[in-house]
Scaffold this active site. Structure first.
Site: not given
Ligand code: FPP
Length: 213
Positions: A43
């Site tokens: 997150d």
């Molecule tokens: C949440 O932050 C993050 C995600 C939904 C995607 C994260 C995925 C990766 C980093 C790839 C992982 C790789 C493997 C191999 C498991 P957000 O985008 O919701 O951030 P915000 O809360 O600031 O909007």
């Protein structure tokens, strides 16, 4: 910084000191109670990027690096089970460019983890994927399967990566599998009407059954 220069030597020395101090602190901490299973929810990746004036994708990159640090420290503390909620089925509804970026990053990181010198292999971490992998592109699904196979004999810890995952989907799949099993059981001679499915049977079919609560 000049490669092999005084600056680089100093940085290497300092990182060795930090690692040594961390080892000392962790060996004291691990005498006390250590959780059996720690789960993380990714997150704030995009907020991190915004706050640091980085491109959105760099936030996801930083999120993955933070996860690897947590697994490193957790292993050094003696934690045996990690779970990370990395990408939910609902996340596929994000902007196509963002989903594309995350999928490419996921593939890159899965391939990186497969390397012999990766953190997961150095720390003896077995990888398990949880979620509906059919929703992933074929190269990612294949890479995920290869990573699970390559790390299958790592026995120090287990890291479950939840991708294309939602808990409701997991529950529905577990109930469906339990019903199918019960139906087969009911077909066996003398076992007709062997009762409704129960919680233990459903839990057995849950992906998360691989790790303690
Ligand atoms: C949440 O932050 C993050 C995600 C939904 C995607 C994260 C995925 C990766 C980093 C790839 C992982 C790789 C493997 C191999 C498991 P957000 O985008 O919701 O951030 P915000 O809360 O600031 O909007």
């Amino acid at each position: 910084m000049q490669k092999g220069g005084v600056g680089e030597k100093m940085l290497n020395f300092l990182s060795k000191v930090v690692r040594f101090l961390r080892k000392c602190i962790f060996s004291v901490l691990s005498v006390g109670p250590v959780p059996a299973h720690v789960a993380f929810i990714m997150d704030g990746n995009r907020r991190y990027a915004r706050q640091h004036n980085l491109k959105e994708g760099a936030g996801h990159d930083a999120g993955f690096s933070a996860l690897m640090s947590m697994v490193t420290y957790g292993c050094e503390l003696g934690i045996k089970y990690f779970t990370v909620y990395a990408f939910s089925i609902d996340n596929f509804k994000r902007r196509p460019e963002e989903v594309e970026y995350i999928m490419n990053l996921m593939l890159e990181k899965i391939e990186l983890m497969r390397r012999k010198d990766s953190i997961v292999n150095r720390y003896g971490v077995r990888i398990h994927f949880s979620g509906n992998l059919q929703l992933l592109r074929e190269p990612i699904r294949d890479a995920a399967k290869k990573l699970m196979a390559v790390t299958a004999n790592n026995s120090n810890a287990l890291l479950t990566l939840c991708v294309a995952y939602t808990s409701t989907n997991e529950i529905i799949q577990a109930i469906q599998k339990s019903c199918e099993e019960k139906w087969v059981e009911n077909q066996e001679p003398g076992r007709a009407g062997c009762g409704p499915i129960n919680l233990v049977e459903i839990e057995k079919q849950m992906d998360m059954g691989i790790a303690p609560d």
